[in-house]
Motif scaffolding. Structure first.
Motif, PDB file in Angstrom:
ATOM      1  N   VAL A  29       0.862  -1.189   0.000  1.00  0.00           N
ATOM      2  CA  VAL A  29       0.000   0.000   0.000  1.00  0.00           C
ATOM      3  C   VAL A  29       0.897   1.237   0.000  1.00  0.00           C
ATOM      4  CG1 VAL A  29      -1.863   1.231   1.160  1.00  0.00           C
ATOM      5  CG2 VAL A  29      -1.749  -1.271   1.324  1.00  0.00           C
ATOM      6  N   ILE A  30       0.678   2.114  -0.966  1.00  0.00           N
ATOM      7  CA  ILE A  30       1.489   3.322  -1.150  1.00  0.00           C
ATOM      8  C   ILE A  30       0.790   4.530  -0.517  1.00  0.00           C
ATOM      9  CG2 ILE A  30       2.632   4.814  -2.841  1.00  0.00           C
ATOM     10  CD1 ILE A  30       3.562   1.801  -2.851  1.00  0.00           C
ATOM     11  N   HIS A  31       1.558   5.293   0.263  1.00  0.00           N
ATOM     12  CA  HIS A  31       1.060   6.471   0.988  1.00  0.00           C
ATOM     13  C   HIS A  31       1.960   7.678   0.703  1.00  0.00           C
ATOM     14  CE1 HIS A  31      -1.203   3.875   3.925  1.00  0.00           C
ATOM     15  NE2 HIS A  31      -0.230   3.032   3.627  1.00  0.00           N
ATOM     16  N   HIS A  32       1.477   8.853   1.063  1.00  0.00           N
ATOM     17  CA  HIS A  32       2.348  10.027   1.179  1.00  0.00           C
ATOM     18  C   HIS A  32       2.188  10.562   2.594  1.00  0.00           C
ATOM     19  CE1 HIS A  32      -0.640  13.522   0.064  1.00  0.00           C
ATOM     20  NE2 HIS A  32      -1.245  12.601   0.763  1.00  0.00           N
ATOM     21  N   SER A  33       3.181  11.318   3.047  1.00  0.00           N
ATOM     22  CA  SER A  33       3.134  11.832   4.425  1.00  0.00           C
ATOM     23  C   SER A  33       2.212  13.038   4.547  1.00  0.00           C
ATOM     24  CB  SER A  33       4.543  12.202   4.898  1.00  0.00           C
ATOM     25  OG  SER A  33       5.041  13.302   4.152  1.00  0.00           O
ATOM     26  N   ALA A  34       1.861  13.654   3.425  1.00  0.00           N
ATOM     27  CA  ALA A  34       0.995  14.836   3.367  1.00  0.00           C
ATOM     28  C   ALA A  34       1.656  16.072   3.960  1.00  0.00           C
ATOM     29  CB  ALA A  34      -0.371  14.581   4.012  1.00  0.00           C
ATOM     30  N   ARG A  99      -1.140  -8.105   6.624  1.00  0.00           N
ATOM     31  CA  ARG A  99      -0.453  -8.722   5.493  1.00  0.00           C
ATOM     32  C   ARG A  99       0.001  -7.729   4.433  1.00  0.00           C
ATOM     33  NH1 ARG A  99      -3.275 -13.389   2.822  1.00  0.00           N
ATOM     34  NH2 ARG A  99      -4.986 -11.939   2.531  1.00  0.00           N
ATOM     35  N   GLY A 100      -0.112  -6.428   4.744  1.00  0.00           N
ATOM     36  CA  GLY A 100       0.254  -5.401   3.777  1.00  0.00           C
ATOM     37  C   GLY A 100       1.501  -4.639   4.173  1.00  0.00           C
ATOM     38  N   ILE A 101       2.372  -4.442   3.214  1.00  0.00           N
ATOM     39  CA  ILE A 101       3.602  -3.666   3.412  1.00  0.00           C
ATOM     40  C   ILE A 101       3.264  -2.208   3.137  1.00  0.00           C
ATOM     41  CG2 ILE A 101       5.964  -3.296   2.630  1.00  0.00           C
ATOM     42  CD1 ILE A 101       5.882  -6.276   1.635  1.00  0.00           C
ATOM     43  N   GLY A 102       3.439  -1.356   4.131  1.00  0.00           N
ATOM     44  CA  GLY A 102       3.159   0.070   3.983  1.00  0.00           C
ATOM     45  C   GLY A 102       4.397   0.825   3.549  1.00  0.00           C
ATOM     46  N   VAL A 103       4.284   1.580   2.451  1.00  0.00           N
ATOM     47  CA  VAL A 103       5.379   2.396   1.925  1.00  0.00           C
ATOM     48  C   VAL A 103       4.915   3.842   1.938  1.00  0.00           C
ATOM     49  CG1 VAL A 103       6.845   2.893  -0.065  1.00  0.00           C
ATOM     50  CG2 VAL A 103       6.190   0.512   0.438  1.00  0.00           C
ATOM     51  N   CYS A 104       5.670   4.699   2.618  1.00  0.00           N
ATOM     52  CA  CYS A 104       5.302   6.116   2.724  1.00  0.00           C
ATOM     53  C   CYS A 104       6.348   6.988   2.043  1.00  0.00           C
ATOM     54  CB  CYS A 104       5.181   6.519   4.192  1.00  0.00           C
ATOM     55  SG  CYS A 104       4.681   8.250   4.416  1.00  0.00           S
ATOM     56  N   THR A 141      -1.700  -1.304  -4.128  1.00  0.00           N
ATOM     57  CA  THR A 141      -2.741  -0.273  -4.176  1.00  0.00           C
ATOM     58  C   THR A 141      -2.235   1.056  -3.621  1.00  0.00           C
ATOM     59  OG1 THR A 141      -3.615  -0.891  -1.999  1.00  0.00           O
ATOM     60  CG2 THR A 141      -4.634  -1.951  -3.912  1.00  0.00           C
ATOM     61  N   LEU A 142      -2.894   2.097  -4.030  1.00  0.00           N
ATOM     62  CA  LEU A 142      -2.687   3.409  -3.413  1.00  0.00           C
ATOM     63  C   LEU A 142      -3.600   3.459  -2.197  1.00  0.00           C
ATOM     64  CD1 LEU A 142      -2.748   5.651  -6.612  1.00  0.00           C
ATOM     65  CD2 LEU A 142      -0.816   4.422  -5.584  1.00  0.00           C
ATOM     66  N   HIS A 143      -3.191   4.130  -1.157  1.00  0.00           N
ATOM     67  CA  HIS A 143      -3.964   4.172   0.079  1.00  0.00           C
ATOM     68  C   HIS A 143      -5.427   4.503  -0.175  1.00  0.00           C
ATOM     69  CE1 HIS A 143      -4.464   6.135   4.336  1.00  0.00           C
ATOM     70  NE2 HIS A 143      -5.198   5.069   4.203  1.00  0.00           N
ATOM     71  N   GLY A 144      -5.674   5.573  -0.903  1.00  0.00           N
ATOM     72  CA  GLY A 144      -7.050   6.015  -1.139  1.00  0.00           C
ATOM     73  C   GLY A 144      -7.857   5.103  -2.039  1.00  0.00           C
ATOM     74  N   LYS A 145      -7.200   4.203  -2.738  1.00  0.00           N
ATOM     75  CA  LYS A 145      -7.908   3.275  -3.627  1.00  0.00           C
ATOM     76  C   LYS A 145      -7.898   1.857  -3.072  1.00  0.00           C
ATOM     77  CE  LYS A 145      -7.859   6.183  -7.479  1.00  0.00           C
ATOM     78  NZ  LYS A 145      -7.641   6.393  -8.871  1.00  0.00           N
TER      79      LYS A 145
END
Length: 171
Positions: A29-34, A99-104, A141-145
């Protein structure tokens, strides 16, 4: 005799869990720090403020990629959650955290564009994680999707089409 059987069964369960646990990764799951700048300490502090009940006092993601404002541009940082093989705390759904790898990505892609060096690091990391953990493109996936999520993260300026095209090349 019955007690021994239960203990042996418990040991077997613990052994199977030890084998499964590091191999459980099924999503990315792909995130941004905002925020325009940040480092690991800032992310940990923000997480503690937003999720005070999380029993793990660590940032919620497994990897962070710098934008040159707090962490070097394009630098991929493996967090303590990843090193300890702990669940994430980066989405609302339990399964995607477990089970998801979070990438920020450090940055706010609602208001700015991602630097090319940061983008290349994201694509490289994502492709490596996909290969290492046998994660298909449909589970990135993208966080929001991500199913169950309601956020603009990682922002309207995130290069979604390009990203999914680039991580799919050569797979």
């Amino acid at each position: 005799m019955k007690r021994r059987t239960l203990m042996a069964g418990g040991a077997l369960s613990a052994g199977l869990a030890a084998i499964w646990w590091p191999r459980r990764w099924h999503y990315i799951v792909i995130h941004h720090s905002a925020g325009g700048q940040g480092d690991l300490e800032l992310l940990r502090r923000v997480h503690r403020e937003r999720q005070p009940r999380d029993p793990v006092d660590m940032i919620p993601y497994h990897y962070v990629i710098g934008n040159g404002n707090g962490l070097p541009l394009g630098k991929v940082v493996e967090t303590e959650r990843w090193r300890r093989s702990l669940w994430g705390a980066h989405v609302a759904t339990i399964d995607r955290n477990l089970r998801g790898i979070g990438v920020c990505l450090i940055g706010n892609f609602e208001t700015s564009q991602m630097a090319d060096a940061q983008y290349r690091s994201l694509v490289g990391l994502t492709r490596r994680l996909m290969a290492d953990h046998n994660i298909g493109r449909h589970n990135v996936t993208l966080h929001g999707k991500t199913p169950g999520e309601q956020t603009a993260c990682p922002g309207r300026n995130f290069p979604e089409s390009r990203f999914f095209r680039d991580i799919s090349q050569g797979t």
